[in-house]
Enzyme design. Sequence first.
Site, mmCIF file in Angstrom:
data_model
loop_
_atom_site.group_PDB
_atom_site.id
_atom_site.type_symbol
_atom_site.label_atom_id
_atom_site.label_comp_id
_atom_site.label_asym_id
_atom_site.label_seq_id
_atom_site.Cartn_x
_atom_site.Cartn_y
_atom_site.Cartn_z
ATOM 1 N N GLU A 55 0.836 -1.197 0.000
ATOM 2 C CA GLU A 55 0.000 0.000 0.000
ATOM 3 C C GLU A 55 0.873 1.251 0.000
ATOM 4 O OE1 GLU A 55 -0.343 -2.621 2.038
ATOM 5 O OE2 GLU A 55 -2.172 -3.518 1.215
ATOM 6 N N HIS A 124 -11.170 -5.996 8.643
ATOM 7 C CA HIS A 124 -11.924 -5.771 7.413
ATOM 8 C C HIS A 124 -13.167 -4.937 7.715
ATOM 9 C CE1 HIS A 124 -9.841 -9.671 6.692
ATOM 10 N NE2 HIS A 124 -9.616 -9.161 5.508
HETATM 11 C C1 LIG Z 1 -1.885 -5.114 4.455
HETATM 12 C C2 LIG Z 1 -2.843 -5.931 3.650
HETATM 13 N N1 LIG Z 1 -3.023 -5.633 2.362
HETATM 14 C C3 LIG Z 1 -3.896 -6.350 1.623
HETATM 15 C C4 LIG Z 1 -4.598 -7.405 2.159
HETATM 16 C C5 LIG Z 1 -5.615 -8.200 1.331
HETATM 17 N N2 LIG Z 1 -5.087 -9.525 1.051
HETATM 18 C C6 LIG Z 1 -5.315 -10.566 1.871
HETATM 19 S S1 LIG Z 1 -4.521 -11.949 1.385
HETATM 20 C C7 LIG Z 1 -3.872 -11.183 0.040
HETATM 21 C C8 LIG Z 1 -2.989 -11.933 -0.895
HETATM 22 C C9 LIG Z 1 -1.747 -12.412 -0.241
HETATM 23 O O1 LIG Z 1 -0.977 -13.125 -1.155
HETATM 24 P P1 LIG Z 1 0.341 -13.879 -0.715
HETATM 25 O O2 LIG Z 1 1.163 -12.986 0.129
HETATM 26 O O3 LIG Z 1 0.979 -14.436 -1.924
HETATM 27 O O4 LIG Z 1 -0.160 -15.037 0.249
HETATM 28 P P2 LIG Z 1 -1.061 -16.320 -0.118
HETATM 29 O O5 LIG Z 1 -2.486 -15.925 0.082
HETATM 30 O O6 LIG Z 1 -0.741 -16.701 -1.508
HETATM 31 O O7 LIG Z 1 -0.676 -17.383 0.851
HETATM 32 C C10 LIG Z 1 -4.287 -9.858 -0.021
HETATM 33 C C11 LIG Z 1 -3.940 -8.895 -1.072
HETATM 34 C C12 LIG Z 1 -4.361 -7.682 3.520
HETATM 35 N N3 LIG Z 1 -4.985 -8.694 4.141
HETATM 36 N N4 LIG Z 1 -3.478 -6.942 4.229
#
Ligand SMILES: Cc1ncc(C[n+]2csc(CCOP(=O)(O)OP(=O)(O)O)c2C)c(N)n1
Lengths: 337, 337, 406, 406
Positions: A55, A124
């Site tokens: 972000e 959330h």
């Molecule tokens: C600070 C923050 N930004 C955005 C999100 C929304 N979000 C939740 S999971 C996710 C994807 C995460 O991907 P990754 O780090 O590859 O982990 P994976 O789910 O593949 O294990 C996002 C964008 C969040 N939870 N926290």
Amino acid sequence: MVQALNSALDTLLTNDPDTLIYGEDVGYFGGVFRVTAGLQEKHGLARCFDAPISEGGIAATAIGMAAHGLRPIIEIQFADYILPAFDQLVSEAARLRYRSNDEFTAPLTVRSPYGGGIFGGQTHSQSPEAIFAHITGLKTVIPSTPYDAKGLLIAAVEENDPVIFLEPKRLYNGPFDGRHEEQVKSWAGHPAAEVPEGHYTVPLGKAATVREGGDVTILAYGTMVHVALAAIEESGLDAELLDLRSIVPLDIDAIVESVKKTGRCLIVHEASRFGGFGGELSALVQERCFYHLEAPVARVCGWDTPYPHAFEWDYFPGPARIVAALRKVMEDIDGEL
Amino acid sequence: MVQALNSALDTLLTNDPDTLIYGEDVGYFGGVFRVTAGLQEKHGLARCFDAPISEGGIAATAIGMAAHGLRPIIEIQFADYILPAFDQLVSEAARLRYRSNDEFTAPLTVRSPYGGGIFGGQTHSQSPEAIFAHITGLKTVIPSTPYDAKGLLIAAVEENDPVIFLEPKRLYNGPFDGRHEEQVKSWAGHPAAEVPEGHYTVPLGKAATVREGGDVTILAYGTMVHVALAAIEESGLDAELLDLRSIVPLDIDAIVESVKKTGRCLIVHEASRFGGFGGELSALVQERCFYHLEAPVARVCGWDTPYPHAFEWDYFPGPARIVAALRKVMEDIDGEL
Amino acid sequence: MRSNSLYIPQPTARPGDNPGFDHLAIPAVGETRRPEIFDSESQMRDMPFGLVRVLDEEGQAVGPWQIDVDPEQLRAGLKAMVKTRLFEDRMFRSHRQGKTSFYIRSTGEEAIGAAQSLVLGKADMCFPTYRMLAWLMARDYPMLDLVNQIFSNRDDPLKGRQLPTLYSARDYGFYSLSGNVGSRIGHGVGWAMASAYRGLSDISIGHIGEGTSAEGDFDEALTFASVYKAPAILCVTNNQWAISSFAGIAGGEHTTFAARGTGHGLPGLRVDANDFLALWSATSWAAERARQGYGATLLELFTYRVAAHSTSDDPTKYRPKEEAGAWPLGDPIARLKQHLIRIGEWDEERHAAMEADFDKEVRQAVKQGEAVGTLGKSKPPVSEMFEGVFEKPDWRVLEQRREMGL
Amino acid sequence: MRSNSLYIPQPTARPGDNPGFDHLAIPAVGETRRPEIFDSESQMRDMPFGLVRVLDEEGQAVGPWQIDVDPEQLRAGLKAMVKTRLFEDRMFRSHRQGKTSFYIRSTGEEAIGAAQSLVLGKADMCFPTYRMLAWLMARDYPMLDLVNQIFSNRDDPLKGRQLPTLYSARDYGFYSLSGNVGSRIGHGVGWAMASAYRGLSDISIGHIGEGTSAEGDFDEALTFASVYKAPAILCVTNNQWAISSFAGIAGGEHTTFAARGTGHGLPGLRVDANDFLALWSATSWAAERARQGYGATLLELFTYRVAAHSTSDDPTKYRPKEEAGAWPLGDPIARLKQHLIRIGEWDEERHAAMEADFDKEVRQAVKQGEAVGTLGKSKPPVSEMFEGVFEKPDWRVLEQRREMGL
Ligand SMILES: Cc1ncc(C[n+]2csc(CCOP(=O)(O)OP(=O)(O)O)c2C)c(N)n1
Ligand SMILES: Cc1ncc(C[n+]2csc(CCOP(=O)(O)OP(=O)(O)O)c2C)c(N)n1
Ligand SMILES: [Mg+2]
Ligand SMILES: [Mg+2]
């Protein structure tokens, strides 16, 4: 409201090649709330694209683009996740014009789903508007209807200063009056759900009088506008309801006029009470309407706890709490704690 | 005040092996304001050491240490630079106990020089207390004298929850009453400059009555306590001055008691007015003392602009503005804007 | 069970110790190769551990990074550096005299701004640190404007709103500075993305200190630069010290700062930043790479902070007084001067005359600035405090202005 | 002038396309060397581009990373994985039935939590992502507590305050999860620093997704881990996808995530995370390194996210349905099972019996949890909302509690 926002973005991308959209999952997929659905396909890869989960980086690059002359529209997936970008928004976006004496400006818009009511738990569901309202140089907008959402979003993007645009996620797919036990309503049939095609704006800094009344003024924004309206009906009072629509700039004239008329004021917001934006509103009202006030300005807000998953409806300032507060505000004396 | 803070830290390091200090330039050099001078030499490398320029990383590692059971005391070089750590403090430190049901806690203390008056320009002068006060799970402390600074800092470190400890940098080397044209005073001779050796605490959440009076209550903290005192003298009024000392927890009883007695209230802070902590104070006072108020609760604050370098003394809410506001609060009617 | 074993890095010398830089492995002149600009990062993973150098001890330009630079340009660079040093020393004294609230010098690092300002085009944008005055000097930014900004007087081009030295000069390709470090490096990447988005060939160059490279902002900028192949140059100015903490506190004990590129798929070059020609060559290489669409490059600009961190600092408190003198890569002004003399494009007389000229120019600018006024003696109209919060003021600012009677 | 040329990375296949992973250069089993734990990072700069693998296609353990693991431990790992998968599939269905507000599965990634939980000691602390349930399963965390947390019912160990699956289990070496990603990796480094500070030999292990590695928090954690030689293991779980964005949006097009270590002077190993033995071996190596005082290691855990991102997601919208099946490194459960059978320590019958057992265990736990209540049907006392804001409640919370009549 999702369609209204999508239409606003579509209109902006169509009319102005200097606008572009990016954020987590907004590109091919169209956003986790579908607000950017179809825009990449229609307008091209570079007009609406996915960003790294950063972000701070999203905000920083958007400031650079805006300084260059573009009008980036960035999506932060949940308002709870604006905080990693907070320094960029406060120390940079909000201050760039001032410190550079207008040489560089940051006309960017930060869209973010915000507020509770969807069982999203602590991260959330939060409503961080107060921490933006305090920052000199930032504007903060919170729509409550599809019509306003589109018009305000276009106005926000056309501003030559940074705007935080908080979208009450509980209103995305229908109005919500706080009666969570009842069946989910859709926007269909709601008077403010009719959204014209193409370009129009709703100006920042103008409150909407949702309901006129003489007994008491209610100040609200976002989801709480609908909740307050339900509470007014339940209370049987002749309350006046102002939807602030933007908290910076704030429509101080509309507020003062209404409270001087009714002599009473209730402020409602989802965010925790202590240090929330209701404090500022309450202070302003009593500073400017003191001799018209017949009872203390009251607040109904989220409790001073983190947003608690299972207790969502205990935390949420629903119609029952608002009705109780209205009743208390209407008592002439002994309202004092 | 620098020596008092140094003495507090020395006492803490001496008494409790679980305390340690880190931050930018705090180790060998002893901090850019000398608050940690000599501590590394006396207590050893690992008790007081330099950190990378990464406020987020400093906060994050401190939370991990605190969860492990230590009591880290971190210094953020200027309060303006807390923002890169804001997400860590809000989303993590403030919420860890709640979300883990007490399994993990974050007893860390964030020390940071804060406020204006030293010609530091926009990014060495700001007062961000309002954005912390709104965060459920954080405590925020602001001392105004050497005695309090030491006692409050020890109390803060001994808290089992995270504390933001803001040190008014204009008070580091002497009291400051806002009369910037006058010669700089040192703490020598000030009644609260006597700082006992060794361990003592000043409890969080207890305001100090700096001056008793019957005409009007002034609520202040940090540098503004001294400025308000000067203004009271200048005004000739019999004002009561409360030094809040901590804004979370807030000594609501002392505030209500005083305002019910005087019937008038003026709030002063350096931070910009809109959305500042004064809004919350004003709201609380009128909610709880409405029927005792003889005039609107008033605020004297920094203007709603970024902190402007060359206009420091135009921006700063000095004695003249406070006196003018006091006079206005004392008028019975027509105080309304 | 180990006994207390939290490792805390320590510099090799503290006040009273003999200074020394033997722990720095410095590759010889000519040793580090010059890849092609279209090579992929995976073909350049040795580069972060080399050191781009051109000038040898005798002032000769040698090795693979040697390129032909018009002597006129070299002289322009020399002038910018000399002007910067004279100006800064004068301003430092002005601070001691209470004429400004703050000053910060770039002594020993002047080659960076000077070379890069001349290499890059008028439409390219620099996102500088506070030690990049030579960039403005190389582009003949009016000295009086600098003085007025530093004195925060009536004619301050930034209207008294900003701390001295935190300039903004869009027409000179110099982005608005701010007191918080690190947070503009990502703006540079965004600027470069905007340039690509608009189909322009302009690029951006951004700077960050080695100490500040520990801020998350830095890696976030690298990530965006890599993902979107932004036409940008990102520079870590490694001058060995943050304020009182040495590069080891920023991670410099175990690797180079150029190596941060590797984890982002960006080429990382280390450059002797006291070597004007090395800077010129490496910056041209990276600029060409960016302009031709091969993406961003990370440069570690290897140098030494000779002066105090700022007027608020006293470096004798934390490092040997003699450390600057022990820096193995010399002084950038002396080295470029030596080179120019060697190639017959400069001489001691011209140098002395130039210094005298600039000395006069600086004196005159300071005098003019003083005539306008120094800190606290003159300032822009107070109404300027209320301008520029937004494009158009809202009622809060209007009311408050009125309250002040303005 | 270029025409609009902002580069936007694109995955190789979208819905409707043929899935394929040919663009991933996957080193053969046995190819990647095993350095000594006391080697410095500068001696390991090739490692981020290798891939630690032990199990070959036939289920044989081979190559330099092969180590002897007690078959009892291997069976424990297999059990933890199978249990995790069964439990998660069941919970996913519970979500569809409205019994919980949220669920998230780790399908295909179960080996990570299982192997690391068994390799590390009871006093070590894991700073997990939300896909690490196998860690708890391997340590026999009570299944009913999981169910109660997921149903947010009266017996929820986190008292209804946290979203389902965001567990906290200190006694099981499992740090408090939260919905925001990335922000706890630095806590793990701080924990390790505290351990060193206190002279303990305990270490920490922290996880972050490849998508989340773009957050500044990640590099800040790496910096602190490097500077203070924290006894920590940091892991990037590269499962190829964030939510709908592929690893290229996080910088994965140009380099590996293990290479992020290089810029911080930390060894970076890539590990086949569908290979239980490779995980075991690499984690042991890094743990030993940390315990012996050689500092932190970065592991890239190379795997594939088979399931939807969470119950809020539908992956068929953005990637080919068949992509998971095309993953070249197989399924971790199938591969460990194959190995155990091959070395004569397991057979199909025992496997089937185990599955049946766990199926029963899961059913029973769910039944018990349902008896307590599911989302909205049962919850902890509302007074719990007001507890735990601080150690002791202040007047605000006390008043508000009273206002609710509690
Ligand atoms: C600070 C923050 N930004 C955005 C999100 C929304 N979000 C939740 S999971 C996710 C994807 C995460 O991907 P990754 O780090 O590859 O982990 P994976 O789910 O593949 O294990 C996002 C964008 C969040 N939870 N926290
Ligand atoms: C966000 C932030 N944190 C801390 C500071 C205080 N500070 C100012 S300069 C400085 C040192 C910077 O060192 P480096 O990045 O190496 O740059 P150099 O001064 O050596 O050019 C620090 C810590 C700041 N200005 N901003
Ligand atoms: Mg430096
Ligand atoms: Mg992933």
